[in-house]
Design a protein around this motif. Sequence first.
Motif, PDB file in Angstrom:
ATOM      1  N   LYS A  72       1.338   4.008  -3.279  1.00  0.00           N
ATOM      2  CA  LYS A  72       0.704   5.509  -2.201  1.00  0.00           C
ATOM      3  C   LYS A  72       2.218   6.624  -2.870  1.00  0.00           C
ATOM      4  O   LYS A  72       2.187   7.627  -2.660  1.00  0.00           O
ATOM      5  CB  LYS A  72      -0.025   5.844  -1.283  1.00  0.00           C
ATOM      6  CG  LYS A  72      -1.098   4.746  -1.041  1.00  0.00           C
ATOM      7  CD  LYS A  72      -2.078   5.777  -1.362  1.00  0.00           C
ATOM      8  CE  LYS A  72      -3.309   4.954  -1.019  1.00  0.00           C
ATOM      9  NZ  LYS A  72      -4.569   5.954  -2.201  1.00  0.00           N
TER      10      LYS A  72
ATOM     11  N   ARG B 169      -5.074  -0.092   8.763  1.00  0.00           N
ATOM     12  CA  ARG B 169      -6.361   0.634   8.367  1.00  0.00           C
ATOM     13  C   ARG B 169      -6.591   1.642   8.653  1.00  0.00           C
ATOM     14  O   ARG B 169      -6.809   2.335   7.227  1.00  0.00           O
ATOM     15  CB  ARG B 169      -6.823  -0.116   9.954  1.00  0.00           C
ATOM     16  CG  ARG B 169      -7.983  -0.638   8.750  1.00  0.00           C
ATOM     17  CD  ARG B 169      -8.690  -1.650   8.279  1.00  0.00           C
ATOM     18  NE  ARG B 169      -9.856  -1.756   7.785  1.00  0.00           N
ATOM     19  CZ  ARG B 169     -10.854  -1.614   6.393  1.00  0.00           C
ATOM     20  NH1 ARG B 169      -9.778  -0.841   5.490  1.00  0.00           N
ATOM     21  NH2 ARG B 169     -11.487  -0.241   6.795  1.00  0.00           N
ATOM     22  N   SER B 170      -5.859   2.230   9.690  1.00  0.00           N
ATOM     23  CA  SER B 170      -6.116   3.983   9.593  1.00  0.00           C
ATOM     24  C   SER B 170      -5.575   4.603   8.070  1.00  0.00           C
ATOM     25  O   SER B 170      -6.111   5.696   7.797  1.00  0.00           O
ATOM     26  CB  SER B 170      -5.360   4.819  11.054  1.00  0.00           C
ATOM     27  OG  SER B 170      -4.269   4.274  10.594  1.00  0.00           O
ATOM     28  N   ARG B 171      -4.414   4.262   7.477  1.00  0.00           N
ATOM     29  CA  ARG B 171      -4.100   4.455   6.484  1.00  0.00           C
ATOM     30  C   ARG B 171      -4.463   3.961   5.712  1.00  0.00           C
ATOM     31  O   ARG B 171      -3.833   4.476   4.954  1.00  0.00           O
ATOM     32  CB  ARG B 171      -2.552   4.463   6.717  1.00  0.00           C
ATOM     33  CG  ARG B 171      -1.475   4.695   7.556  1.00  0.00           C
ATOM     34  CD  ARG B 171      -2.069   6.346   8.190  1.00  0.00           C
ATOM     35  NE  ARG B 171      -1.103   7.141   8.441  1.00  0.00           N
ATOM     36  CZ  ARG B 171      -0.287   8.391   8.609  1.00  0.00           C
ATOM     37  NH1 ARG B 171       0.765   8.553   7.542  1.00  0.00           N
ATOM     38  NH2 ARG B 171       0.556   8.989   9.668  1.00  0.00           N
ATOM     39  N   GLY B 172      -5.459   3.216   5.551  1.00  0.00           N
ATOM     40  CA  GLY B 172      -6.331   3.113   4.040  1.00  0.00           C
ATOM     41  C   GLY B 172      -5.675   1.913   3.758  1.00  0.00           C
ATOM     42  O   GLY B 172      -6.082   1.127   2.416  1.00  0.00           O
TER      43      GLY B 172
ATOM     44  N   HIS C 178       0.537  -1.249   0.055  1.00  0.00           N
ATOM     45  CA  HIS C 178       0.133   0.069   0.131  1.00  0.00           C
ATOM     46  C   HIS C 178       0.420   1.068   0.151  1.00  0.00           C
ATOM     47  O   HIS C 178       0.875   1.829  -0.744  1.00  0.00           O
ATOM     48  CB  HIS C 178      -1.050   0.259   1.066  1.00  0.00           C
ATOM     49  CG  HIS C 178      -1.675   1.426   1.304  1.00  0.00           C
ATOM     50  ND1 HIS C 178      -3.164   1.490   0.299  1.00  0.00           N
ATOM     51  CD2 HIS C 178      -1.803   2.328   2.151  1.00  0.00           C
ATOM     52  CE1 HIS C 178      -3.485   2.809   0.478  1.00  0.00           C
ATOM     53  NE2 HIS C 178      -2.614   3.639   1.942  1.00  0.00           N
TER      54      HIS C 178
ATOM     55  N   TRP D  17       4.402   5.648  10.632  1.00  0.00           N
ATOM     56  CA  TRP D  17       2.842   6.164  11.064  1.00  0.00           C
ATOM     57  C   TRP D  17       2.352   5.618  12.220  1.00  0.00           C
ATOM     58  O   TRP D  17       2.678   4.649  12.893  1.00  0.00           O
ATOM     59  CB  TRP D  17       2.090   4.530  10.082  1.00  0.00           C
ATOM     60  CG  TRP D  17       1.763   5.335   9.006  1.00  0.00           C
ATOM     61  CD1 TRP D  17       3.374   5.918   8.006  1.00  0.00           C
ATOM     62  CD2 TRP D  17       1.757   4.467   7.095  1.00  0.00           C
ATOM     63  NE1 TRP D  17       3.037   6.233   6.488  1.00  0.00           N
ATOM     64  CE2 TRP D  17       2.130   5.626   6.270  1.00  0.00           C
ATOM     65  CE3 TRP D  17       1.058   3.442   7.232  1.00  0.00           C
ATOM     66  CZ2 TRP D  17       1.865   4.885   4.875  1.00  0.00           C
ATOM     67  CZ3 TRP D  17       0.406   2.993   6.236  1.00  0.00           C
ATOM     68  CH2 TRP D  17       0.842   3.557   4.889  1.00  0.00           C
TER      69      TRP D  17
ATOM     70  N   ALA E 126      -5.897  -1.817   2.543  1.00  0.00           N
ATOM     71  CA  ALA E 126      -7.418  -2.910   2.998  1.00  0.00           C
ATOM     72  C   ALA E 126      -6.510  -4.474   3.343  1.00  0.00           C
ATOM     73  O   ALA E 126      -6.503  -5.053   3.133  1.00  0.00           O
ATOM     74  CB  ALA E 126      -7.036  -3.544   1.435  1.00  0.00           C
TER      75      ALA E 126
END
Length: 167
Positions: free
Chosen positions: A33, A151-154, A29, A43, A156
């Motif tokens: 990005k 999960r909070s950073r998108g 991910h 993060w 999946a």
Amino acid sequence: MTVSLFTYVGAFSRGLDTLAHVLNKGAEHAAAKGETTAQMLDWRLIDDMLPLRAQVRTVCNFATQWPARAAGLPLPADIDGDQDLPGLLADIAKAKAYLAGLTADQFAGADERTATVNIGQEMTLPLAQWIPGFAMPNFYFHLSMAYAILRSRGVAVGKRDFFAGGL
């Protein structure tokens, strides 16, 4: 019902598999990005919480040090807190290998043995109380925080990913 403390070795091992799985999904991910894995490891869920790399470190330390206590073995050293992703994944693999080398015989009588640990204050409790009442909740808390950060950073990841290591 009696449960051998050796039973928890399998739970720690499965949790480490889950951790490696979600970290790899996080890396994919981050790359998609345009972020580096170094950025990903920094993060946080919220500013005053530990970053992802610290969550990983804590999961690995709990997974090896508490079974070592129960088996009456020397405590493995804390893992390095400044590892890059390949280093952390290697530490997860080392932790799994350590757990794979433990035997049920090493845990015979462990329920009755005590451990003295400083958790803000020094406490002495039977290992049968430390492992299910302290070690496992902390292990799963930090594993859940790693999952939540991703999960909070998108990333999946879903409930199935949290059980990627099996039941």
